[in-house]
Design an enzyme around this catalytic site. Sequence first.
Site, PDB file in Angstrom:
ATOM      1  CE1 TYR A  76       3.269   1.333  -6.369  1.00  0.00           C
ATOM      2  CE2 TYR A  76       4.196   0.986  -4.192  1.00  0.00           C
ATOM      3  CZ  TYR A  76       3.102   1.048  -5.041  1.00  0.00           C
ATOM      4  OH  TYR A  76       1.842   0.803  -4.559  1.00  0.00           O
ATOM      5  NE  ARG A  79       2.386  -2.125  -9.984  1.00  0.00           N
ATOM      6  CZ  ARG A  79       1.668  -3.137 -10.469  1.00  0.00           C
ATOM      7  NH1 ARG A  79       1.958  -4.372 -10.162  1.00  0.00           N
ATOM      8  NH2 ARG A  79       0.636  -2.901 -11.267  1.00  0.00           N
ATOM      9  CB  VAL A 116      -1.361   4.103 -10.439  1.00  0.00           C
ATOM     10  CG1 VAL A 116      -2.250   4.139  -9.198  1.00  0.00           C
ATOM     11  CG2 VAL A 116      -0.670   2.746 -10.551  1.00  0.00           C
ATOM     12  CG  HIS A 131      -7.073   3.998  -6.408  1.00  0.00           C
ATOM     13  ND1 HIS A 131      -7.483   2.725  -6.683  1.00  0.00           N
ATOM     14  CD2 HIS A 131      -8.021   4.509  -5.570  1.00  0.00           C
ATOM     15  CE1 HIS A 131      -8.625   2.468  -6.054  1.00  0.00           C
ATOM     16  NE2 HIS A 131      -8.969   3.537  -5.378  1.00  0.00           N
ATOM     17  CB  CYS A 142       7.008  17.575   4.534  1.00  0.00           C
ATOM     18  SG  CYS A 142       7.891  17.593   2.971  1.00  0.00           S
ATOM     19  CB  CYS A 169      12.005  15.081   1.514  1.00  0.00           C
ATOM     20  SG  CYS A 169      11.232  16.681   1.479  1.00  0.00           S
ATOM     21  CB  THR A 210     -13.023  -2.494 -11.475  1.00  0.00           C
ATOM     22  OG1 THR A 210     -12.910  -2.484 -10.057  1.00  0.00           O
ATOM     23  CG2 THR A 210     -14.411  -2.066 -11.884  1.00  0.00           C
ATOM     24  CB  SER A 211     -12.120  -7.303  -8.637  1.00  0.00           C
ATOM     25  OG  SER A 211     -11.393  -6.372  -7.873  1.00  0.00           O
ATOM     26  N   PRO A 236     -14.498 -10.120 -18.400  1.00  0.00           N
ATOM     27  CG  PRO A 236     -12.311 -10.808 -18.863  1.00  0.00           C
ATOM     28  CD  PRO A 236     -13.135  -9.604 -18.550  1.00  0.00           C
TER      29      PRO A 236
END
Length: 266
Positions: A76, A79, A116, A131, A142, A169, A210-211, A236
Site C-alpha cells: 500500500y 501504491r 480509493v 471501497h 480497535c 496503534c 468497471t469490470s 473500451p
Amino acid sequence: MLAELPSALIAEVERAAELLKTKQRICLLTGAGISAESGIPTFRDKQTGLWENYSAEDLATPDAFSRDPKLVWSWYQWRRQLVASKKPNPAHTALAQWQYNSQLTNQHLTLITQNVDDLHEQAGSDVIHLHGNLWRNLCSRCQIPHTTQLKGHYDREDNIDFDEALITCQHCDGYIRPDIVWFGESLPVHEWHTAEEAAANCDVFISIGTSSLVYPAAGLAQLAKHNGAKIIEINPYPTPNTLVDITLAAKAGVILPELVKKMGIL
Ligand code: NAD
Ligand code: ZN
C-alpha cells in the site's frame, strides 16, 4: 477527438446525450478504468517491479494482512507513492463539470466510485467512496482512525510518509492498516445505503470503467434496471452484460467530455 471514433460510436454518444437530456435522476458508478488514463493501473493490469509476482487480489485481503502485515503495508505504501502524483484526466473533469452545472440542467447526479484514489475530489466532484480511501488509515484491531500519515487534501506528494515500516496503534498496539474495503469485507453502511437509494431511484445508471465483477457494487446496475432505469456503459472493453441499453465502447477520457458537450454542458 470524437471525429476519430467510428461513426456508429458517434451515433451512440448522440443517442446517450439525447436520452440524458430528458432525464433528471442520474446515478454514475466509476471503477479503476476511469483512473487508467491518469496513469493508475487497474487491479487487473499486471503489477510491475517488486510486485510482479503478486496479484492484487492476494494482497488486498484481511487474511493477507494477518499472515504478513509488513508485505501488505509495503504494497500500500508503494501504491500510495504511485498514486500521489497522479492528476484527474478529462473523464474526471467532465463529470465534475456536469455535476457542477446540474442545477442548470435540472438534474440530480449521484457519483459513486469503487476507486480509493481521490481524483474525483481533485477534479471538484462530490463523490461517495464505496471501497474506502487510500489516504486514510485505521487500527486493524480497535478500528480507531489513525490520523498521522494522512494525505492532506491536495497536499503535495513530498509531504507524505511512504515509509514501509509497520506502525502501531497508540490505543491498543494493533497494526495500522489502510482504510480500504478489502475483498471479503463489508462496505461502509452509510455509503452503501446512499448508493442503493440512488441506484434504485435513478432514471439512468451510467457504469464507467468497471469490470462489474466485484459485488455488491456490481449489483447496483441490476437494481437500477429492475426499477426501470436505462443503463449506459462506458468501457473500451465492454463487459458481457445483458442489462446495458447503450454501450459506448471507448476510453472514458474520450467519451465523457464529448457526451457532456453533446448535452450542452461544456
Ligand atoms: P477492474 O480493474 O476490475 O476493471 C477496470 C475496467 O476498466 C475494465 O473493465 C477495463 O476494460 C476498463 N477500462 C480500462 N481502461 C479504461 C478507460 N480508459 N476508460 C474506461 N474504462 C476503462 O476495476 P474495478 O471494476 O474498479 O474493480 C476492482 C477493484 O479495484 C475495486 O474494488 C477498486 O476499489 C479497486 N481498484 C481501485 C483503483 C483506484 O482507486 N484507482 C485502482 C485499482 C483497483
Ligand atoms: Zn487500536
